[in-house]
Design a protein around this motif. Structure first.
Motif, PDB file in Angstrom:
ATOM      1  N   LYS A  38      54.228  14.513  27.991  1.00 27.08           N
ATOM      2  CA  LYS A  38      54.341  14.736  29.428  1.00 27.08           C
ATOM      3  C   LYS A  38      53.494  13.728  30.195  1.00 27.08           C
ATOM      4  N   GLU A  42      54.779  10.964  32.942  1.00 27.23           N
ATOM      5  CA  GLU A  42      54.181  10.908  34.276  1.00 27.23           C
ATOM      6  C   GLU A  42      53.649   9.511  34.575  1.00 27.23           C
ATOM      7  N   LEU A  76      59.194  18.508  28.993  1.00 31.01           N
ATOM      8  CA  LEU A  76      59.154  17.274  29.783  1.00 31.01           C
ATOM      9  C   LEU A  76      60.105  17.317  30.972  1.00 31.01           C
ATOM     10  N   ALA A  79      58.632  16.382  34.531  1.00 32.39           N
ATOM     11  CA  ALA A  79      58.194  14.990  34.530  1.00 32.39           C
ATOM     12  C   ALA A  79      59.393  14.046  34.505  1.00 32.39           C
ATOM     13  N   CYS A  80      60.441  14.408  33.787  1.00 33.94           N
ATOM     14  CA  CYS A  80      61.620  13.547  33.705  1.00 33.94           C
ATOM     15  C   CYS A  80      62.404  13.546  35.014  1.00 33.94           C
ATOM     16  N   ARG A 123      62.073  20.825  41.988  1.00 29.60           N
ATOM     17  CA  ARG A 123      61.953  19.391  41.743  1.00 29.60           C
ATOM     18  C   ARG A 123      63.312  18.706  41.852  1.00 29.60           C
TER      19      ARG A 123
END
Length: 211
Positions: A38, A42, A76, A79-80, A123
């Motif tokens: 992760k 980032e 993840l 973050a992705c 997100r």
């Protein structure tokens, strides 16, 4: 970590991308420690924000990493999605050819995320706002997905309001006249049944499209 060093160098890091960025991508796939992976993703997002157009040669493996983790239970995921958001901001229309593959997965996350806070859905809404004008060819799938989210009574009120505000944002930037009537209907129903402290400023955004 090399990602932090590259970001600190700002555009002076560009000559080192050819050796450092593939190493970061390999590390993100090779390690089995979620927290480390992760952190690497980032760092990649921050690096894209710094180098912007210079990230072009590395777009295929970056997109491959993103698509691998666009699923609810991936550590993840957030973050992705953030990495995808930065790629859209950096490359703008150059991301258009890749949207037909990625958008369906992003839109599915709006409804697949059933956690209490819905961080993945939040997100994704943020990422869609950054994609902006590149959504013009995809309004027939994006708008219905946002409308369904706005009508989803079991979803958090703040998330539904975010969907309504994103619709308003898109309606003033994209030619979406064919969706205006339903969007206004959903927005009015949302405002009447679940009035937030400050009503969403989206209803006036649809008015010109109905005239």
């Amino acid at each position: 970590p090399s990602g932090s060093i590259l970001c600190a160098l700002e555009l002076r890091c560009v000559p080192f991308l050819s050796s450092s960025l593939p190493l970061l991508l390999h590390s993100a796939s090779a390690t089995t420690v979620d927290a480390v992976r992760k952190g690497i993703v980032e760092q990649l997002a921050k690096l894209v924000r710094v180098v912007r157009l210079h990230v072009r040669p590395y777009l295929p493996p970056l997109l491959g990493l993103i698509q691998e983790h666009l699923r609810v239970h991936s550590a993840l995921l957030i973050a992705c999605v953030a990495l995808f958001e930065e790629l859209c901001a950096a490359l703008k229309e150059e991301m258009a050819p890749h949207l037909p593959t990625i958008l369906p997965k992003l839109l599915a996350l709006l409804h697949a995320d059933r956690s209490e806070a819905r961080p993945a859905a939040r997100r994704v809404l943020s990422a869609l706002a950054r994609v902006g004008a590149q959504l013009q060819e995809h309004t027939t799938v994006v708008v219905p997905a946002l409308l369904r989210l706005a009508e989803l009574v079991e979803a958090p009120l703040a998330l539904r309001r975010h969907a309504v505000l994103l619709l308003a944002h898109l309606f003033v930037r994209l030619p979406m006249r064919s969706h205006a009537a339903r969007a206004m209907h959903v927005t009015l129903r949302f405002t009447l049944t679940d009035p937030p402290p400050n009503p969403p400023p989206s209803i006036p955004s649809f008015n010109p499209l109905l005239q």
